[in-house]
Design a protein around this motif. Structure first.
Motif, PDB file in Angstrom:
ATOM      1  N   THR A  21       0.833  -1.201   0.000  1.00  5.97           N
ATOM      2  CA  THR A  21       0.000   0.000   0.000  1.00  5.97           C
ATOM      3  C   THR A  21       0.865   1.248   0.000  1.00  5.97           C
ATOM      4  OG1 THR A  21      -1.752  -1.164   1.184  1.00  5.97           O
ATOM      5  CG2 THR A  21      -1.801   1.236   1.260  1.00  5.97           C
ATOM      6  N   GLY A  22       2.007   1.187   0.684  1.00  9.35           N
ATOM      7  CA  GLY A  22       2.889   2.337   0.762  1.00  9.35           C
ATOM      8  C   GLY A  22       3.369   2.804  -0.600  1.00  9.35           C
ATOM      9  N   PHE A  23       3.566   1.863  -1.535  1.00 10.37           N
ATOM     10  CA  PHE A  23       3.992   2.246  -2.874  1.00 10.37           C
ATOM     11  C   PHE A  23       2.899   3.055  -3.558  1.00 10.37           C
ATOM     12  CE2 PHE A  23       4.244   1.692  -7.433  1.00 10.37           C
ATOM     13  CZ  PHE A  23       5.591   1.891  -7.704  1.00 10.37           C
ATOM     14  N   VAL A  24       1.663   2.617  -3.397  1.00 10.07           N
ATOM     15  CA  VAL A  24       0.539   3.330  -4.015  1.00 10.07           C
ATOM     16  C   VAL A  24       0.398   4.720  -3.410  1.00 10.07           C
ATOM     17  CG1 VAL A  24      -1.949   3.295  -4.410  1.00 10.07           C
ATOM     18  CG2 VAL A  24      -0.647   1.153  -4.507  1.00 10.07           C
ATOM     19  N   VAL A  25       0.455   4.793  -2.084  1.00 10.19           N
ATOM     20  CA  VAL A  25       0.243   6.063  -1.391  1.00 10.19           C
ATOM     21  C   VAL A  25       1.411   7.026  -1.589  1.00 10.19           C
ATOM     22  CG1 VAL A  25      -0.040   7.114   0.888  1.00 10.19           C
ATOM     23  CG2 VAL A  25      -1.297   5.028   0.307  1.00 10.19           C
ATOM     24  N   ASP A  26       2.632   6.496  -1.552  1.00  8.46           N
ATOM     25  CA  ASP A  26       3.819   7.358  -1.571  1.00  8.46           C
ATOM     26  C   ASP A  26       4.324   7.669  -2.978  1.00  8.46           C
ATOM     27  OD1 ASP A  26       3.753   7.277   1.184  1.00  8.46           O
ATOM     28  OD2 ASP A  26       5.190   5.630   1.324  1.00  8.46           O
ATOM     29  N   VAL A  27       3.981   6.822  -3.956  1.00  7.10           N
ATOM     30  CA  VAL A  27       4.475   7.017  -5.317  1.00  7.10           C
ATOM     31  C   VAL A  27       3.343   7.371  -6.281  1.00  7.10           C
ATOM     32  CG1 VAL A  27       5.672   5.956  -7.276  1.00  7.10           C
ATOM     33  CG2 VAL A  27       6.424   5.460  -4.935  1.00  7.10           C
ATOM     34  N   LEU A  28       2.322   6.532  -6.335  1.00  5.41           N
ATOM     35  CA  LEU A  28       1.278   6.731  -7.339  1.00  5.41           C
ATOM     36  C   LEU A  28       0.352   7.899  -7.012  1.00  5.41           C
ATOM     37  CD1 LEU A  28       0.188   3.146  -8.430  1.00  5.41           C
ATOM     38  CD2 LEU A  28       1.994   4.609  -9.331  1.00  5.41           C
ATOM     39  N   TYR A  29      -0.028   8.053  -5.755  1.00  5.96           N
ATOM     40  CA  TYR A  29      -0.935   9.145  -5.405  1.00  5.96           C
ATOM     41  C   TYR A  29      -0.329  10.511  -5.714  1.00  5.96           C
ATOM     42  CZ  TYR A  29      -4.458   6.195  -3.070  1.00  5.96           C
ATOM     43  OH  TYR A  29      -5.446   5.289  -2.789  1.00  5.96           O
ATOM     44  N   PRO A  30       0.919  10.795  -5.287  1.00  2.36           N
ATOM     45  CA  PRO A  30       1.501  12.090  -5.640  1.00  2.36           C
ATOM     46  C   PRO A  30       1.656  12.274  -7.157  1.00  2.36           C
ATOM     47  CG  PRO A  30       2.714  11.083  -3.831  1.00  2.36           C
ATOM     48  CD  PRO A  30       1.773  10.040  -4.356  1.00  2.36           C
ATOM     49  N   SER A  32      -0.332  11.151  -9.497  1.00  5.26           N
ATOM     50  CA  SER A  32      -1.627  11.553 -10.058  1.00  5.26           C
ATOM     51  C   SER A  32      -2.010  12.961  -9.615  1.00  5.26           C
ATOM     52  CB  SER A  32      -2.721  10.556  -9.674  1.00  5.26           C
ATOM     53  OG  SER A  32      -2.897  10.472  -8.271  1.00  5.26           O
ATOM     54  N   ARG A  33      -1.743  13.306  -8.367  1.00 10.50           N
ATOM     55  CA  ARG A  33      -2.092  14.642  -7.865  1.00 10.50           C
ATOM     56  C   ARG A  33      -1.427  15.733  -8.708  1.00 10.50           C
ATOM     57  NH1 ARG A  33      -3.716  16.193  -2.708  1.00 10.50           N
ATOM     58  NH2 ARG A  33      -3.011  14.213  -1.814  1.00 10.50           N
ATOM     59  N   SER A  34      -0.183  15.493  -9.089  1.00 10.66           N
ATOM     60  CA  SER A  34       0.562  16.518  -9.826  1.00 10.66           C
ATOM     61  C   SER A  34       0.074  16.670 -11.264  1.00 10.66           C
ATOM     62  CB  SER A  34       2.058  16.174  -9.833  1.00 10.66           C
ATOM     63  OG  SER A  34       2.310  15.021 -10.625  1.00 10.66           O
ATOM     64  N   PRO A  86     -14.954   7.969 -10.056  1.00 10.07           N
ATOM     65  CA  PRO A  86     -14.338   8.934 -10.980  1.00 10.07           C
ATOM     66  C   PRO A  86     -12.884   9.246 -10.639  1.00 10.07           C
ATOM     67  CG  PRO A  86     -15.988  10.005  -9.590  1.00 10.07           C
ATOM     68  CD  PRO A  86     -16.158   8.530  -9.406  1.00 10.07           C
ATOM     69  N   LEU A  87     -12.558   9.280  -9.344  1.00 10.49           N
ATOM     70  CA  LEU A  87     -11.160   9.474  -8.940  1.00 10.49           C
ATOM     71  C   LEU A  87     -10.302   8.338  -9.474  1.00 10.49           C
ATOM     72  CD1 LEU A  87      -8.832  10.704  -7.257  1.00 10.49           C
ATOM     73  CD2 LEU A  87      -9.726   9.405  -5.293  1.00 10.49           C
ATOM     74  N   LYS A  88     -10.776   7.097  -9.292  1.00 10.34           N
ATOM     75  CA  LYS A  88     -10.009   5.938  -9.737  1.00 10.34           C
ATOM     76  C   LYS A  88      -9.881   5.904 -11.257  1.00 10.34           C
ATOM     77  CE  LYS A  88      -9.228   4.515  -5.617  1.00 10.34           C
ATOM     78  NZ  LYS A  88      -7.857   4.642  -5.070  1.00 10.34           N
ATOM     79  N   THR A  89     -10.921   6.361 -11.957  1.00  8.41           N
ATOM     80  CA  THR A  89     -10.860   6.406 -13.418  1.00  8.41           C
ATOM     81  C   THR A  89      -9.768   7.358 -13.881  1.00  8.41           C
ATOM     82  OG1 THR A  89     -13.207   5.875 -13.670  1.00  8.41           O
ATOM     83  CG2 THR A  89     -12.132   6.991 -15.515  1.00  8.41           C
ATOM     84  N   LEU A  90      -9.748   8.549 -13.325  1.00  5.55           N
ATOM     85  CA  LEU A  90      -8.766   9.554 -13.742  1.00  5.55           C
ATOM     86  C   LEU A  90      -7.347   9.173 -13.312  1.00  5.55           C
ATOM     87  CD1 LEU A  90     -10.863  12.771 -13.046  1.00  5.55           C
ATOM     88  CD2 LEU A  90     -10.386  11.703 -15.261  1.00  5.55           C
ATOM     89  N   GLY A  92      -6.372   6.151 -13.143  1.00  5.97           N
ATOM     90  CA  GLY A  92      -6.012   5.097 -14.076  1.00  5.97           C
ATOM     91  C   GLY A  92      -5.479   5.640 -15.392  1.00  5.97           C
ATOM     92  N   VAL A  93      -6.105   6.706 -15.887  1.00  2.67           N
ATOM     93  CA  VAL A  93      -5.641   7.341 -17.125  1.00  2.67           C
ATOM     94  C   VAL A  93      -4.222   7.871 -16.940  1.00  2.67           C
ATOM     95  CG1 VAL A  93      -6.008   9.270 -18.710  1.00  2.67           C
ATOM     96  CG2 VAL A  93      -7.967   7.938 -17.903  1.00  2.67           C
ATOM     97  N   ILE A  94      -4.000   8.561 -15.827  1.00  2.00           N
ATOM     98  CA  ILE A  94      -2.692   9.170 -15.555  1.00  2.00           C
ATOM     99  C   ILE A  94      -1.623   8.102 -15.350  1.00  2.00           C
ATOM    100  CG2 ILE A  94      -1.401  10.494 -13.834  1.00  2.00           C
ATOM    101  CD1 ILE A  94      -3.980  12.192 -13.474  1.00  2.00           C
ATOM    102  N   TRP A  95      -1.955   7.085 -14.543  1.00  2.00           N
ATOM    103  CA  TRP A  95      -0.970   6.036 -14.257  1.00  2.00           C
ATOM    104  C   TRP A  95      -0.636   5.220 -15.502  1.00  2.00           C
ATOM    105  CZ3 TRP A  95      -3.889   4.202  -9.262  1.00  2.00           C
ATOM    106  CH2 TRP A  95      -3.673   5.137  -8.237  1.00  2.00           C
ATOM    107  N   SER A  96      -1.648   4.934 -16.314  1.00  2.00           N
ATOM    108  CA  SER A  96      -1.389   4.172 -17.545  1.00  2.00           C
ATOM    109  C   SER A  96      -0.362   4.887 -18.413  1.00  2.00           C
ATOM    110  CB  SER A  96      -2.691   3.965 -18.331  1.00  2.00           C
ATOM    111  OG  SER A  96      -3.594   3.153 -17.619  1.00  2.00           O
ATOM    112  N   GLU A  97      -0.527   6.195 -18.528  1.00  2.00           N
ATOM    113  CA  GLU A  97       0.420   6.969 -19.331  1.00  2.00           C
ATOM    114  C   GLU A  97       1.794   7.018 -18.663  1.00  2.00           C
ATOM    115  OE1 GLU A  97      -1.544  10.698 -19.887  1.00  2.00           O
ATOM    116  OE2 GLU A  97      -2.983   9.876 -21.328  1.00  2.00           O
ATOM    117  N   GLY A  98       1.825   7.104 -17.335  1.00  2.00           N
ATOM    118  CA  GLY A  98       3.092   7.115 -16.618  1.00  2.00           C
ATOM    119  C   GLY A  98       3.849   5.808 -16.764  1.00  2.00           C
ATOM    120  N   PHE A  99       3.120   4.689 -16.684  1.00  2.00           N
ATOM    121  CA  PHE A  99       3.749   3.389 -16.900  1.00  2.00           C
ATOM    122  C   PHE A  99       4.257   3.273 -18.335  1.00  2.00           C
ATOM    123  CE2 PHE A  99       1.163   1.852 -13.180  1.00  2.00           C
ATOM    124  CZ  PHE A  99       2.232   1.366 -12.428  1.00  2.00           C
TER     125      PHE A  99
END
Length: 244
Positions: A21-30, A32-34, A86-90, A92-99
């Motif tokens: 969970t820490g990877f999601v919170v500490d890496v993926l959440y920031p 997407s926020r940015s 809707p948060l998870k959808t958006l 997902g769009v951002i993370w897919s492009e980041g990956f």
């Protein structure tokens, strides 16, 4: 002691179960926020983005909410770790492009991938059911440190195509969509409420407790418990659709 199940498929939660969970919170959440602001301003015409924005406005009760208001709402939900579709959808769009760009590589606990490969080789079907969107799940499994894991997975489910994770009806939908009797399904998750819902739908359920995860101290209620996937043995001896 190994937990042994005769099932046709294993359904996997991600955060706290296959991955930290820490990877999601500490890496993926920031990450997407940015990028929410740019996504809303530059991609508002994309169908997935437009649908998610409409859902945010519906949640707010404000059909005319501007991009700044939508972005502020998304960030508030992120702070609350709210499992809003809707948060998870958006995300997902951002993370897919980041990956895809190579900015991101997903995380799996060391015991997970070897066990998934072994189960898949033995004929056990694997599915994912996460609060993260299907797009995010696909990106996560495609861009693992051990390469593309999507060939191991037969289907992906989220809160949009299955429903809320603490609702037994969601698990019934997954069983029906997969064409598998509930008694032939095993769900792995770290969250007691999700395990309760799966069991109420007739599934087997095992709580995965990993030190350092948010739900570790809470425990898994009266469910069977495993510290790693190595403690779970799965066999597939009956034909799909039969009842154990």
């Amino acid at each position: 002691m190994s937990l042994v199940y005769d099932v046709d498929a294993v359904v996997l939660d991600i955060e706290g179960t296959t991955s930290a969970t820490g990877f999601v919170v500490d890496v993926l959440y920031p990450y997407s926020r940015s990028r929410f602001g740019a996504l809303l301003s530059e991609r508002s015409g994309d169908p997935d983005v437009a649908r998610a924005v409409a859902q945010v406005r519906e949640e707010l009760g404000d059909p005319d909410a501007d991009a700044a208001t939508v972005e502020k709402t998304l960030n508030t939900w992120l702070d609350e770790d709210r499992k809003a579709t809707p948060l998870k959808t958006l995300q997902g769009v951002i993370w897919s492009e980041g990956f895809a760009r190579g900015d991101l590589v997903s995380h799996f606990y060391d015991d997970v991938v070897p066990r998934l490969r072994a189960w898949h080789t033995a004929g056990t079907r694997l599915y994912v059911y996460s609060s993260g969107s299907v797009a995010a799940q696909r990106a996560w499994f495609t861009n693992s440190p051990e390469g593309d894991l999507t060939p191991l997975v037969s289907g992906l489910y989220d809160t949009e195509n299955a429903g809320p994770k603490q609702d037994a009806a969601s698990y019934r939908r997954i069983a029906e969509a997969a064409g598998i009797e509930p008694s032939r399904l095993l769900f792995l998750s770290d969250r007691p409420g999700e395990l309760d819902a799966a069991r109420a739908a007739g599934w087997h359920a095992v709580g995965v407790r990993r030190p350092g995860e948010p739900y570790f101290d809470q425990g898994v209620g009266d469910h069977a418990e495993a510290g790693t996937f190595d403690e779970i043995t799965v066999s597939t001896t009956s034909t799909t659709g039969s009842t154990a």
